[in-house]
Design a protein around this motif. Structure first.
Motif, short mmCIF file in Angstrom:
data_model
loop_
_atom_site.label_atom_id
_atom_site.label_comp_id
_atom_site.label_asym_id
_atom_site.label_seq_id
_atom_site.Cartn_x
_atom_site.Cartn_y
_atom_site.Cartn_z
N THR A 27 33.19 42.35 45.51
CA THR A 27 33.08 43.49 46.43
C THR A 27 31.68 43.57 47.05
N GLU A 46 21.98 42.23 41.84
CA GLU A 46 22.96 42.02 40.76
C GLU A 46 22.22 42.03 39.43
N SER A 55 34.64 39.33 38.41
CA SER A 55 34.94 38.39 39.50
C SER A 55 34.98 36.92 39.12
N THR A 59 42.99 35.69 37.79
CA THR A 59 44.05 34.68 37.63
C THR A 59 43.89 33.56 38.65
N LEU A 61 44.27 33.77 41.95
CA LEU A 61 45.28 33.80 42.99
C LEU A 61 44.77 34.55 44.22
N THR A 375 41.43 39.15 46.57
CA THR A 375 42.07 38.78 47.84
C THR A 375 41.65 39.70 48.98
#
Ligand SMILES: Cc1cc2nc3c(=O)[nH]c(=O)nc-3n(C[C@H](O)[C@H](O)[C@H](O)COP(=O)(O)OP(=O)(O)OC[C@H]3O[C@@H](n4cnc5c(N)ncnc54)[C@H](O)[C@@H]3O)c2cc1C
Length: 522
Positions: A27, A46, A55, A59, A61, A375
């Motif tokens: 993000t 960070e 992150s 999975t 995807l 995504t």
């Protein structure tokens, strides 16, 4: 991407930043790319390494979410499918089309899933990754040789995207810096500063490597800290109510032979009603995931025995070669920043503008973004920057990221070589491996991880610890945790030479890495 230079610049400057972003996961990095590419002066901080928290534990995807389709949440699916398409176009080196097979064991499943997945495909419009179709029993076995054949009636094939999450995070950090942003890892925001009107006007930053702290002043302060958003919100207002409830997902990595081919398997409904995947990744298969509410927020969450057993048992029902504990090369857990139910949000103090992810503006002007998924990181970033521009009355500059190529962009890389993940940097990485005879050597017997890759990661990808290198640059921890432990001392000694560190540092790095990596072994 040179940390020491960036930190020096930050410590010596008194300039006002347009955007200060807290959090270097999907993000925050997406917001840094968006803001910098619109021409805003941007800095990202960070506390640990980029993608260290949720992150790097997905999975893998890039998907519209077949699960959301089952729930009838069409809007969410359309948005994610569109984003899937942008990501596939802008980072083709890391995102690839993946065939998924659903095996059907009851007569009604084939027509049911064919209709559902045809709709899934149609919803992606011109951004389709390939057409769904029903399969005969024999075709299913051809696609997934390892599938249980007893009572198998046929199946359905559909397409989604598959990617390398931590590598994409590093490439986003590089893209942001190429657009003029400063991004630094190991820079923790320990407090917020406010002006006389009570508006948030800056951050206090702790340098977690060299020590010391400094203040940065900024117009838009963005809280993109995933599961940790509440801790930053409490720096703003100690009475803030919780916005996030973490939910733990666990994955197991096993040898590719368990599926027997290059296609992924999807189980639409496990015994506890969840979706389960078996996805090929870096010549392995990722099995998962579970979903269990947890109370603790941590950078290194741990899988429980129940979660591991549940995945092994479920996978064993669908695969002829049943995976057992001894077959697990890596077990990893991640915490999903699920937005708490709306009744927990204080409507008088915050403004909610999206359902798929939560974007809130506090009375102090602090902008908080959480929820969503990898995504949709680009869309989340676009919404956040638009909201911040509106809140702070900055001059409007249009979003650039729908067509912005991500660092490493390369079409059709040779995926038979693990190093495909470097994309357009591949040749430069290989040059590093030839710089000294030692750099061409393997980090571990018969592995294709080369010493020169460590040099590359330190010089160009801001890796500063052995964990950064083995977990998120080379992905060795996720590919085979035990083998990665065997590489640790070599990696530490290469890094120590490159970073001018002493023997104590080297030993401490190996010790710390062993402690982390042991939790990824069953
Ligand atoms: C098990 C699981 C599977 C998933 N699978 C998928 C998938 O297949 N596809 C998909 O699209 N999505 C998936 N997701 C969702 C996706 O991974 C997350 O939505 C996304 O990674 C969240 O990114 P983030 O940047 O919001 O949070 P994070 O990645 O957690 O990043 C937040 C960062 O903020 C930093 N931070 C915290 N406090 C401070 C501070 N004070 N100062 C500086 N930095 C700070 C943290 O160190 C952390 O790095 C999955 C999630 C889980 C849990």
């Amino acid at each position: 991407m040179e940390r020491e230079n960036f930190i020096k610049q930050l410590k010596s400057t008194t300039e006002q930043w347009d955007f200060i972003i807290i959090g270097g996961g999907a993000t925050g990095l997406g917001i840094a790319v968006d803001a910098a590419s619109r021409g805003f002066k941007t800095v990202l901080l960070e506390q640990s390494d980029f993608a260290k928290a949720t992150s790097c534990r997905s999975t893998k995807l890039v998907h519209g979410g077949v699960r959301y389709l089952q729930n009838g949440d069409i809007g969410l699916v359309i948005e994610a499918l569109r984003e899937r398409g942008y990501l596939r176009k802008n980072a083709p080196h890391l995102v690839m089309n993946q065939r998924f097979i659903i095996g059907n064991y009851r007569w009604w499943e084939k027509p049911f899933y064919t209709i559902g997945l045809t709709l899934y495909d149609l919803l992606s419009g011109t951004m389709s990754l390939g057409h769904s179709k029903p399969l005969s029993r024999l075709e299913v076995i051809k696609h997934i040789p390892g599938i249980v054949q007893k009572n198998l009636k046929g199946g359905v094939l559909y397409y989604d995207g598959q990617f390398d999450d931590a590598r994409l995070a590093i490439n986003l950090a590089q893209t942001a810096t190429e657009k003029g942003a400063i991004v630094v890892n190991y820079a923790r925001v320990s407090d917020l500063s406010k002006n006389t009107k009570g508006k948030v006007s800056g951050v206090i930053v702790e340098d977690m490597i060299d020590g010391g702290s400094f203040e940065l002043k900024g117009e838009c302060i963005i809280n993109a800290t995933g599961i940790f958003v509440d801790s930053v919100k409490r720096m703003d207002d100690p009475n803030e109510r919780p916005l996030v409830r973490p939910s733990q997902g666990v994955h197991l990595v096993v040898d590719k032979s368990f599926l027997g081919g290059d296609d992924a398997i999807m189980v639409p409904k496990t015994s506890d009603g969840r979706v389960m995947f078996g996805v090929p990744w870096h010549n392995r298969v990722i099995l998962g995931t579970t979903d269990v509410p947890v109370k603790e927020f941590m950078l290194e969450p741990k899988a429980t025995d129940e979660e591991v057993d549940f995945i092994l048992e479920t996978a064993g029902r669908y695969l002829t070669k049943k995976p057992g504990r001894k077959d697990v090369l890596c077990v990893f857990a991640g915490l999903r920043p699920l937005a708490a139910p709306d009744k927990n949000a204080d409507e008088t103090k915050t403004k909610e503008i999206s359902r798929s992810h939560k974007l809130l503006v506090s009375p102090s002007g602090l902008v908080t973004i959480t929820g969503g998924k990898w995504t949709t990181y680009r869309r989340m970033a676009e919404d956040t920057v638009n909201q911040a521009i509106k809140t702070k009355k900055l001059p409007f500059k249009p979003c650039q990221t729908k067509t912005l190529k991500i660092h490493g962009y390369k079409e059709n890389p040779d995926r038979s070589d693990r190093k495909y993940m470097y994309g357009s940097d591949y040749d430069q990485v290989m040059l590093c491996t030839k710089e000294k005879p030692d750099y061409g050597m393997e980090l571990y017997n018969d592995s294709d991880f080369l010493a020169g890759e460590v040099i590359w990661a330190v010089r160009n990808e801001m890796a500063r610890t052995v964990d950064d290198v083995l977990s998120r640059r080379l992905r060795a921890l996720y590919i085979d945790a035990r083998a990665s432990i065997a590489m640790a001392s070599k990696v530490a000694s290469i890094m120590a030479e490159e970073l001018h560190k002493d023997k104590n540092w080297e030993e401490l790095q190996v010790k710390e890495y062993n402690e982390i990596a042991r939790a990824y072994i069953l």
